[in-house]
Enzyme design. Structure first.
Site, mmCIF file in Angstrom:
data_model
loop_
_atom_site.group_PDB
_atom_site.id
_atom_site.type_symbol
_atom_site.label_atom_id
_atom_site.label_comp_id
_atom_site.label_asym_id
_atom_site.label_seq_id
_atom_site.Cartn_x
_atom_site.Cartn_y
_atom_site.Cartn_z
ATOM 1 N N CYS A 77 19.387 13.004 84.081
ATOM 2 C CA CYS A 77 20.019 14.264 83.682
ATOM 3 C C CYS A 77 21.491 13.969 83.445
ATOM 4 O O CYS A 77 22.178 13.490 84.356
ATOM 5 C CB CYS A 77 19.847 15.308 84.783
ATOM 6 N N CYS A 187 21.501 15.412 76.288
ATOM 7 C CA CYS A 187 20.745 16.038 77.377
ATOM 8 C C CYS A 187 19.324 15.511 77.267
ATOM 9 O O CYS A 187 18.780 15.404 76.153
ATOM 10 C CB CYS A 187 20.767 17.560 77.248
#
Length: 261
Positions: A77, A187
């Site tokens: 992440c 992302c």
């Protein structure tokens, strides 16, 4: 795909299901490993949360994976990496621990001083790690940060090709039509909508993400520590999610299997 007899797992963590894009890269280059994937979908998205909350959640979820016996940790992440990886390395100096960052370097090293659009969560764009990374390559490229609040939620709901998603992406990308050479997916959720992004941006725009580089770095660190699995036929994947709903696990498995080979 579960195999509880396999050795110590590699723990992979994300704020939701986006990190499965990194898990796929890990599995491709280390198919003999066992993986435990934890998605914190209950608290997704992280990219719109305060920094201290992101740190608290990230540390707690990494500790959960370590308690499951993880021999190494991948923070799959970008937001969590930016917020907490340095702290985690200080807490667990003996654990191979790899984060992910936007793939600005390979995009910036294209010839001809390219113009790069970095799609990421608001927190990643605002973070010091991103600003430092961008500063390293400002001489080689023009780099534009594009916060994409709301995009994570499409993927978390399983929507990776719907008409409403297409309209959302068209609104995001329209101001940059014909003005960029490449897009960096900053992302781990975004690779699941890569096809739509490519279609809207045009075939002439190159798209980069950091999943493969993160996987290769994890393999390097495990090898250095003598922790790579020696059983090439032992690989398995276990999915867990903070929502504790069967449909969330099924969605995770579906996204993992999609275009795996």
């Amino acid at each position: 795909m579960d195999n509880p007899k396999c050795g110590q797992p590699i723990g992979v963590f994300d704020s939701g299901i986006g990190g499965i894009s990194v898990l796929k890269e890990l599995y491709k280059i280390m198919p003999g490993e066992h993986y435990i994937y934890f998605g914190d979908s209950q608290n997704a998205p992280y990219g719109t949360r305060p920094l201290e909350e992101i740190r608290r959640l990230t540390i707690a979820n990494v500790e959960f994976l370590l308690k499951q016996g993880a021999k190494g940790i991948v923070v799959a992440c970008n937001t969590a990496t930016s917020a907490a990886v340095r702290i985690l390395r200080g807490m667990y100096p003996d654990v191979p621990l790899v984060g992910i960052e936007p793939a600005i370097k390979p995009a910036a090293l294209q010839p001809g001083h390219p113009t790069i659009l970095v799609m990421a969560t608001p927190m990643t764009i605002q973070g010091k790690k991103y600003r430092n990374l961008m500063a390293n390559y400002e001489a080689q490229a023009d780099i534009i940060g594009l916060p994409c609040p709301g995009l994570v939620e499409f993927v978390e709901s399983g929507n990776t090709d719907g008409d409403d998603l297409r309209a959302f992406l068209e609104r995001l990308l329209e101001p940059y039509a014909g003005k960029i050479d490449s897009i960096v997916l900053g992302c781990t959720h975004y690779p699941f909508v890569r096809g739509l992004i490519q279609e809207i941006a045009g075939a002439q725009v190159r798209i980069f993400d950091g999943g493969n580089g993160t996987a290769r770095e994890m393999r390097r660190r495990l090898k250095e520590a003598g922790l790579l699995s020696k059983d090439a036929g032992c690989g398995s994947v276990t999915f867990e999610n903070s929502l504790a709903k069967e449909e969330e696990i099924e969605l995770s498995k579906t996204l993992f299997q999609k275009n795996l080979c």
